[in-house]
Design an enzyme around this catalytic site. Structure first.
Site, PDB file in Angstrom:
ATOM      1  N   ARG A  62       4.169  10.895  -1.979  1.00  0.00           N
ATOM      2  CA  ARG A  62       3.940  10.879  -0.703  1.00  0.00           C
ATOM      3  C   ARG A  62       5.408  11.201   0.054  1.00  0.00           C
ATOM      4  O   ARG A  62       6.408  10.822  -0.303  1.00  0.00           O
ATOM      5  CB  ARG A  62       3.808   9.297  -0.514  1.00  0.00           C
ATOM      6  CG  ARG A  62       4.803   8.360  -0.646  1.00  0.00           C
ATOM      7  CD  ARG A  62       4.504   6.992  -0.178  1.00  0.00           C
ATOM      8  NE  ARG A  62       4.240   6.553   1.087  1.00  0.00           N
ATOM      9  CZ  ARG A  62       4.467   5.302   1.654  1.00  0.00           C
ATOM     10  NH1 ARG A  62       4.944   4.218   0.963  1.00  0.00           N
ATOM     11  NH2 ARG A  62       4.250   5.180   2.900  1.00  0.00           N
ATOM     12  N   GLU A  97      13.051  -9.662   0.897  1.00  0.00           N
ATOM     13  CA  GLU A  97      12.038  -8.319   1.268  1.00  0.00           C
ATOM     14  C   GLU A  97      13.002  -7.187   0.917  1.00  0.00           C
ATOM     15  O   GLU A  97      14.078  -7.104   0.972  1.00  0.00           O
ATOM     16  CB  GLU A  97      11.800  -8.541   2.694  1.00  0.00           C
ATOM     17  CG  GLU A  97      11.325  -7.471   3.495  1.00  0.00           C
ATOM     18  CD  GLU A  97      11.282  -7.285   4.927  1.00  0.00           C
ATOM     19  OE1 GLU A  97      12.041  -8.042   5.426  1.00  0.00           O
ATOM     20  OE2 GLU A  97      10.341  -6.702   5.676  1.00  0.00           O
ATOM     21  N   HIS A 157      12.825  -2.552   1.310  1.00  0.00           N
ATOM     22  CA  HIS A 157      12.227  -1.241   1.678  1.00  0.00           C
ATOM     23  C   HIS A 157      13.163  -0.360   1.325  1.00  0.00           C
ATOM     24  O   HIS A 157      14.475  -0.268   1.412  1.00  0.00           O
ATOM     25  CB  HIS A 157      12.209  -1.198   3.379  1.00  0.00           C
ATOM     26  CG  HIS A 157      11.239  -2.455   3.882  1.00  0.00           C
ATOM     27  ND1 HIS A 157       9.870  -2.494   3.757  1.00  0.00           N
ATOM     28  CD2 HIS A 157      11.549  -3.633   4.565  1.00  0.00           C
ATOM     29  CE1 HIS A 157       9.427  -3.449   4.281  1.00  0.00           C
ATOM     30  NE2 HIS A 157      10.312  -4.208   4.660  1.00  0.00           N
ATOM     31  N   ASP A 170       2.146 -15.821   6.187  1.00  0.00           N
ATOM     32  CA  ASP A 170       1.636 -17.083   6.032  1.00  0.00           C
ATOM     33  C   ASP A 170       1.470 -17.368   4.699  1.00  0.00           C
ATOM     34  O   ASP A 170       1.723 -18.739   4.190  1.00  0.00           O
ATOM     35  CB  ASP A 170       0.180 -17.274   6.796  1.00  0.00           C
ATOM     36  CG  ASP A 170       0.234 -17.316   8.401  1.00  0.00           C
ATOM     37  OD1 ASP A 170       1.336 -17.693   8.657  1.00  0.00           O
ATOM     38  OD2 ASP A 170      -0.850 -17.364   9.008  1.00  0.00           O
ATOM     39  N   ASN A 193       7.942  -5.821  -1.401  1.00  0.00           N
ATOM     40  CA  ASN A 193       8.000  -4.666  -0.419  1.00  0.00           C
ATOM     41  C   ASN A 193       6.565  -4.696   0.151  1.00  0.00           C
ATOM     42  O   ASN A 193       5.654  -4.054  -0.525  1.00  0.00           O
ATOM     43  CB  ASN A 193       8.485  -3.519  -1.188  1.00  0.00           C
ATOM     44  CG  ASN A 193       8.174  -2.024  -0.202  1.00  0.00           C
ATOM     45  OD1 ASN A 193       7.945  -2.162   1.041  1.00  0.00           O
ATOM     46  ND2 ASN A 193       8.919  -1.139  -0.403  1.00  0.00           N
ATOM     47  N   HIS A 234       4.397  -4.273   8.833  1.00  0.00           N
ATOM     48  CA  HIS A 234       4.619  -4.356  10.431  1.00  0.00           C
ATOM     49  C   HIS A 234       3.233  -4.957  10.998  1.00  0.00           C
ATOM     50  O   HIS A 234       3.159  -4.847  12.523  1.00  0.00           O
ATOM     51  CB  HIS A 234       4.914  -2.995  10.749  1.00  0.00           C
ATOM     52  CG  HIS A 234       5.579  -2.325  10.023  1.00  0.00           C
ATOM     53  ND1 HIS A 234       7.127  -2.580   9.702  1.00  0.00           N
ATOM     54  CD2 HIS A 234       5.476  -1.098   9.061  1.00  0.00           C
ATOM     55  CE1 HIS A 234       7.870  -1.780   9.175  1.00  0.00           C
ATOM     56  NE2 HIS A 234       6.975  -1.005   8.488  1.00  0.00           N
ATOM     57  N   ARG A 283      13.737   4.013  11.888  1.00  0.00           N
ATOM     58  CA  ARG A 283      12.694   4.926  11.819  1.00  0.00           C
ATOM     59  C   ARG A 283      11.730   4.570  13.272  1.00  0.00           C
ATOM     60  O   ARG A 283      12.496   4.292  14.249  1.00  0.00           O
ATOM     61  CB  ARG A 283      11.772   4.562  10.698  1.00  0.00           C
ATOM     62  CG  ARG A 283      12.600   5.143   9.107  1.00  0.00           C
ATOM     63  CD  ARG A 283      11.590   4.945   8.064  1.00  0.00           C
ATOM     64  NE  ARG A 283      10.444   5.792   8.137  1.00  0.00           N
ATOM     65  CZ  ARG A 283       9.516   5.542   7.153  1.00  0.00           C
ATOM     66  NH1 ARG A 283       9.566   4.767   6.317  1.00  0.00           N
ATOM     67  NH2 ARG A 283       8.338   6.258   7.345  1.00  0.00           N
ATOM     68  N   TYR A 288      10.899   9.515   0.790  1.00  0.00           N
ATOM     69  CA  TYR A 288      10.860   8.263  -0.352  1.00  0.00           C
ATOM     70  C   TYR A 288      11.351   8.687  -1.592  1.00  0.00           C
ATOM     71  O   TYR A 288      11.490   8.091  -2.464  1.00  0.00           O
ATOM     72  CB  TYR A 288       9.340   7.933  -0.423  1.00  0.00           C
ATOM     73  CG  TYR A 288       8.737   7.091   0.635  1.00  0.00           C
ATOM     74  CD1 TYR A 288       9.400   6.046   1.091  1.00  0.00           C
ATOM     75  CD2 TYR A 288       7.905   7.573   1.645  1.00  0.00           C
ATOM     76  CE1 TYR A 288       8.766   5.091   2.056  1.00  0.00           C
ATOM     77  CE2 TYR A 288       7.354   6.900   2.757  1.00  0.00           C
ATOM     78  CZ  TYR A 288       7.928   5.691   2.835  1.00  0.00           C
ATOM     79  OH  TYR A 288       7.531   4.944   4.264  1.00  0.00           O
ATOM     80  N   ALA A 300       3.395  -0.876   4.671  1.00  0.00           N
ATOM     81  CA  ALA A 300       2.867  -0.941   6.032  1.00  0.00           C
ATOM     82  C   ALA A 300       2.502  -2.307   6.535  1.00  0.00           C
ATOM     83  O   ALA A 300       2.551  -2.519   7.741  1.00  0.00           O
ATOM     84  CB  ALA A 300       1.684   0.227   6.133  1.00  0.00           C
ATOM     85  N   ARG A 322       8.172   0.362  13.303  1.00  0.00           N
ATOM     86  CA  ARG A 322       8.565  -0.464  11.979  1.00  0.00           C
ATOM     87  C   ARG A 322       9.730  -1.387  12.178  1.00  0.00           C
ATOM     88  O   ARG A 322      10.134  -1.820  11.196  1.00  0.00           O
ATOM     89  CB  ARG A 322       8.619   0.903  11.121  1.00  0.00           C
ATOM     90  CG  ARG A 322       8.046   1.926  10.686  1.00  0.00           C
ATOM     91  CD  ARG A 322       8.371   2.860   9.662  1.00  0.00           C
ATOM     92  NE  ARG A 322       7.424   4.017   9.610  1.00  0.00           N
ATOM     93  CZ  ARG A 322       6.301   4.106   9.031  1.00  0.00           C
ATOM     94  NH1 ARG A 322       5.891   3.344   8.214  1.00  0.00           N
ATOM     95  NH2 ARG A 322       5.464   5.236   9.043  1.00  0.00           N
ATOM     96  N   PRO A 370       0.920  -1.177  -0.068  1.00  0.00           N
ATOM     97  CA  PRO A 370       0.007   0.005  -0.137  1.00  0.00           C
ATOM     98  C   PRO A 370       0.772   1.229   0.084  1.00  0.00           C
ATOM     99  O   PRO A 370       2.070   1.391   0.645  1.00  0.00           O
ATOM    100  CB  PRO A 370      -0.847  -0.005   1.296  1.00  0.00           C
ATOM    101  CG  PRO A 370      -0.022  -1.166   2.099  1.00  0.00           C
ATOM    102  CD  PRO A 370       0.540  -2.113   1.115  1.00  0.00           C
ATOM    103  N   ASN A 371       0.288   2.237  -0.572  1.00  0.00           N
ATOM    104  CA  ASN A 371       1.041   3.614  -0.800  1.00  0.00           C
ATOM    105  C   ASN A 371       2.196   3.764  -1.554  1.00  0.00           C
ATOM    106  O   ASN A 371       2.641   4.708  -1.974  1.00  0.00           O
ATOM    107  CB  ASN A 371       0.921   4.175   0.507  1.00  0.00           C
ATOM    108  CG  ASN A 371      -0.211   4.254   1.300  1.00  0.00           C
ATOM    109  OD1 ASN A 371      -1.175   4.905   0.797  1.00  0.00           O
ATOM    110  ND2 ASN A 371      -0.347   3.743   2.356  1.00  0.00           N
TER     111      ASN A 371
END
Ligand code: DQA
Length: 148
Positions: free
Chosen positions: A17, A97, A99, A86, A73, A79, A106, A22, A76, A110, A9-10
């Site tokens: 943003r 992963e 980020h 799963d 990635n 976290h 941060r 970012y 949010a 997070r 998301p986002n």
């Protein structure tokens, strides 16, 4: 070799943003970057972005039998999402992963990554470069059977 790249998301709001965190590059530019890295390295890329947890779970499940590995990635959901953890465990495809920012330095909330618990490695704080590192590590793992 086919790799599914999942963005949470986002991330579609990149360029808009919180640019101080970012950066100013857009999501379209991230997609172009990922496609370029994949093209240079003989990787077939399928890029998926969603703002919805269940849609991300569906995309991970659909990778079974169709992709050789996953770069994710979870944004949010990193976290909070045991469901994404799963799903990664269920398909048992090698996953890495990513980020854009360094989640370790941060806010305290997070610092936990649930999906990261099912990943062979994490790259954080490298911006777009983190995707390159993740893709190359995954490629090496798929070719050699173990992370470099
Ligand atoms: C992020 C870090 C997350 O904590 C945050 O919620 C995001 C983006 C990153 O790429 O740095 O949306 O995953």
């Amino acid at each position: 070799m086919k790799i599914l790249i999942v963005n949470g998301p986002n991330l579609n709001m990149l360029g808009i943003r919180e640019p101080s965190l970012y950066g100013s590059a857009t999501y379209a530019q991230l997609e172009t970057y990922i496609k370029q890295v994949c093209g240079e390295n003989g990787i077939e890329a399928e890029i998926f972005q969603s703002n919805h947890e269940g849609a991300i779970v569906d995309a991970i499940q659909a990778a079974l039998g169709r992709a050789d590995g996953i770069v994710i990635n979870p944004a949010a959901y990193t976290h909070t999402s045991i469901a994404i953890l799963d799903a990664l465990k269920a398909v048992a495809l090698p996953a890495v992963e990513v980020h854009l920012t360094d989640i370790g330095t941060r806010e305290a909330f997070r610092r936990v990554s649930y999906p990261g618990m099912a990943c062979i490695a994490s790259f954080a704080g490298l911006g777009f470069e983190g995707y390159r590192s993740a893709l190359l590590l995954l490629k090496q793992t798929l070719e050699n059977g173990q992370p470099a």
